[in-house]
Design a protein around this motif. Sequence first.
Motif, PDB file in Angstrom:
ATOM      1  N   LEU A 195       0.847  -1.192   0.000  1.00  0.00           N
ATOM      2  CA  LEU A 195       0.000   0.000   0.000  1.00  0.00           C
ATOM      3  C   LEU A 195       0.882   1.242   0.000  1.00  0.00           C
ATOM      4  N   THR A 196       0.504   2.225  -0.779  1.00  0.00           N
ATOM      5  CA  THR A 196       1.257   3.483  -0.820  1.00  0.00           C
ATOM      6  C   THR A 196       0.299   4.665  -0.875  1.00  0.00           C
ATOM      7  N   ALA A 197       0.751   5.793  -0.308  1.00  0.00           N
ATOM      8  CA  ALA A 197      -0.076   7.005  -0.330  1.00  0.00           C
ATOM      9  C   ALA A 197       0.796   8.214  -0.027  1.00  0.00           C
ATOM     10  N   GLN A 198       0.293   9.384  -0.402  1.00  0.00           N
ATOM     11  CA  GLN A 198       0.937  10.666  -0.102  1.00  0.00           C
ATOM     12  C   GLN A 198      -0.040  11.529   0.681  1.00  0.00           C
ATOM     13  N   ALA A 199       0.407  12.042   1.806  1.00  0.00           N
ATOM     14  CA  ALA A 199      -0.417  12.946   2.609  1.00  0.00           C
ATOM     15  C   ALA A 199       0.524  13.884   3.346  1.00  0.00           C
ATOM     16  N   GLU A 200       0.816  15.015   2.738  1.00  0.00           N
ATOM     17  CA  GLU A 200       1.776  15.954   3.305  1.00  0.00           C
ATOM     18  C   GLU A 200       1.270  16.487   4.648  1.00  0.00           C
ATOM     19  N   PRO A 201       2.109  16.424   5.683  1.00  0.00           N
ATOM     20  CA  PRO A 201       1.681  16.952   6.984  1.00  0.00           C
ATOM     21  C   PRO A 201       1.578  18.470   6.954  1.00  0.00           C
ATOM     22  N   ALA A 202       0.632  19.000   7.714  1.00  0.00           N
ATOM     23  CA  ALA A 202       0.489  20.459   7.806  1.00  0.00           C
ATOM     24  C   ALA A 202       1.629  21.037   8.640  1.00  0.00           C
ATOM     25  N   GLN A 203       1.758  22.344   8.591  1.00  0.00           N
ATOM     26  CA  GLN A 203       2.829  23.015   9.325  1.00  0.00           C
ATOM     27  C   GLN A 203       2.383  23.530  10.684  1.00  0.00           C
ATOM     28  N   SER A 204       1.076  23.395  10.953  1.00  0.00           N
ATOM     29  CA  SER A 204       0.572  23.833  12.249  1.00  0.00           C
ATOM     30  C   SER A 204      -0.593  22.942  12.648  1.00  0.00           C
ATOM     31  N   GLY A 205      -1.011  23.077  13.912  1.00  0.00           N
ATOM     32  CA  GLY A 205      -2.091  22.260  14.406  1.00  0.00           C
ATOM     33  C   GLY A 205      -1.614  20.848  14.733  1.00  0.00           C
ATOM     34  N   CYS A 206      -2.541  20.008  15.120  1.00  0.00           N
ATOM     35  CA  CYS A 206      -2.218  18.618  15.470  1.00  0.00           C
ATOM     36  C   CYS A 206      -1.946  17.833  14.189  1.00  0.00           C
ATOM     37  N   ARG A 207      -0.778  17.205  14.087  1.00  0.00           N
ATOM     38  CA  ARG A 207      -0.460  16.429  12.890  1.00  0.00           C
ATOM     39  C   ARG A 207       0.551  15.316  13.222  1.00  0.00           C
ATOM     40  N   VAL A 208       0.435  14.237  12.492  1.00  0.00           N
ATOM     41  CA  VAL A 208       1.354  13.104  12.649  1.00  0.00           C
ATOM     42  C   VAL A 208       2.557  13.340  11.751  1.00  0.00           C
ATOM     43  N   GLU A 209       3.745  13.240  12.337  1.00  0.00           N
ATOM     44  CA  GLU A 209       4.965  13.416  11.547  1.00  0.00           C
ATOM     45  C   GLU A 209       5.500  12.088  11.022  1.00  0.00           C
ATOM     46  N   THR A 210       5.566  11.091  11.876  1.00  0.00           N
ATOM     47  CA  THR A 210       6.047   9.780  11.436  1.00  0.00           C
ATOM     48  C   THR A 210       5.275   8.670  12.140  1.00  0.00           C
ATOM     49  N   ILE A 211       5.225   7.517  11.473  1.00  0.00           N
ATOM     50  CA  ILE A 211       4.657   6.288  12.052  1.00  0.00           C
ATOM     51  C   ILE A 211       5.589   5.147  11.675  1.00  0.00           C
ATOM     52  N   GLU A 212       5.824   4.254  12.629  1.00  0.00           N
ATOM     53  CA  GLU A 212       6.592   3.041  12.375  1.00  0.00           C
ATOM     54  C   GLU A 212       5.883   1.876  13.057  1.00  0.00           C
ATOM     55  N   GLY A 213       5.612   0.821  12.295  1.00  0.00           N
ATOM     56  CA  GLY A 213       4.967  -0.347  12.889  1.00  0.00           C
ATOM     57  C   GLY A 213       5.319  -1.618  12.158  1.00  0.00           C
ATOM     58  N   GLY A 214       5.637  -2.662  12.906  1.00  0.00           N
ATOM     59  CA  GLY A 214       5.922  -3.965  12.326  1.00  0.00           C
ATOM     60  C   GLY A 214       7.362  -4.146  11.903  1.00  0.00           C
ATOM     61  N   THR A 215       7.794  -5.402  11.849  1.00  0.00           N
ATOM     62  CA  THR A 215       9.163  -5.725  11.426  1.00  0.00           C
ATOM     63  C   THR A 215       9.201  -6.730  10.286  1.00  0.00           C
ATOM     64  N   VAL A 216       8.180  -7.587  10.166  1.00  0.00           N
ATOM     65  CA  VAL A 216       8.135  -8.596   9.100  1.00  0.00           C
ATOM     66  C   VAL A 216       6.733  -8.622   8.507  1.00  0.00           C
ATOM     67  N   ILE A 217       6.639  -8.971   7.230  1.00  0.00           N
ATOM     68  CA  ILE A 217       5.344  -8.951   6.564  1.00  0.00           C
ATOM     69  C   ILE A 217       4.456 -10.112   7.007  1.00  0.00           C
ATOM     70  N   ASN A 218       5.053 -11.204   7.466  1.00  0.00           N
ATOM     71  CA  ASN A 218       4.251 -12.380   7.816  1.00  0.00           C
ATOM     72  C   ASN A 218       4.060 -12.533   9.318  1.00  0.00           C
ATOM     73  N   GLY A 219       3.958 -11.396  10.020  1.00  0.00           N
ATOM     74  CA  GLY A 219       3.734 -11.457  11.454  1.00  0.00           C
ATOM     75  C   GLY A 219       2.870 -10.323  11.950  1.00  0.00           C
TER      76      GLY A 219
END
Length: 473
Positions: A195-219
């Motif tokens: 899955l791929t997507a583009q969603a530029e974070p805003a420069q103000s207000g509440c916003r997510v900068e980074t997300i990291e989750g998971g280490t292997v595709i089959n787990g």
Amino acid sequence: MDISVALRTYFQAHRQEMIDTLAAWVAVPSVRGEAQPGMPFGEGPARMLTLALEQCTAFGFSTEQVADCMGSADLNQLPPALAVLCHLDVVPAGEGWTQDPFTLVYRQDTGRLYGRGAIDNKGPAVAALFAMRAIRELDIPMRQGVRLLLGTDEENGSSDLVLYRKHRTMPPMVFTPDGDYPVINIEKGMLRLELTAQAEPAQSGCRVETIEGGTVINGVPARAQAWIRGCTGQEIETLFRQLPEGIQGECSEEAGCCCVTLQGQSAHASKPELGKNALTALLELLVKLNLPAQQHAMLLALHRAFPYGDTDGSALGIACRDDKSGGLTQVLSLLTYKAGTLTAAVDLRYPLCGHGEEISARIRESLQSGGISTRVQMHHPPHETPEDSPFVQTLLNVYQRATGQPAHCLAIGGGTYVHDIPGGVAFGAEFPGEENQMHGADESIRVESLLKIAELTALAMVRLCGEEPEEAV
């Protein structure tokens, strides 16, 4: 001659030689590496294949190396009617070992041999080699040929088999000791999506900068993190009260940024219901924040498609099951979001009644509202070899008579080495109730199990390709 007794006696007499052979094979760290000339999967697997073929030749078998990736050893000069398919590559050692993973260690208190590859799949490969040697040295008459196949890329997609089959034809009967006893004859379809997507974070207000989750595709991802600006730790901790049972949350603040960490529980992708998906729990938390519209739409689409606790695809409308192979399972297993770019991965296992193309199309439609694109990364349709086939029935009979235990066919969500081989099945190598830490720290095999695998493999060779009447086996 009582062949069963003769084989059992033979393997007991060659017990130490089998252990020594396995020790030499475990000592080679045959983890996939960078391709080199004549070494498509790196130096380790190539060195292991050379060592194994040298051992086969020393035992007097005719050997061949094909496409620098797979070797074969023939029991006799007859056209092979049966192939026993093993692999010599292993997964990386990983952490948590109580010893050197590439030194085979025997522990008397457990009766086990410990080392990477002990059960997956070097131990069973040694057992198969000694099974052929026993048949030859005991002068058991054979009416058809038997071939031992030794591959080097099973752990990374079985591209070795693809290359081998471009040059050679598989025998009509194939089994791999790379699964469970008694017999695995059904394997669910495997579908992996990127899955791929583009969603530029805003420069103000509440916003997510980074997300990291998971280490292997089959787990199932046991851990997931997000870095959020424009909100306080107190706001996040308020949301922690709504976390699903079994998910633990932690929040720290630094330089105006909240780092949110959720901890769940890992599980294999074929049994996601046994895990606690920290990544889908994190999405559930994030969509409750007042995020920028584009970012919120992206995360909401993911959350609605893969809500926490949904492991059968109900939210997507793809849930299905049948009596033979069970139900569909799905896991959102990997996700990275950084600098406005999201990449994620989904692992699905679907039953015989499912259709991979329809499933991927449904997921693609469901994610469009969030601007998320999908790409099929891998697709293997379900695999089934009829339970009533003479091949399967013979293997079931061999198991029942040699162990005294009931024999039945198994259907699994994982994939074995024969998944793409028509008519292939898994015959061993894990016995019911045994835990060998396959792919984990302190991987092991019971010495008595190693000998029993050799016995069962030899009996299968004789029953399927030998001249002896059934009652003599």
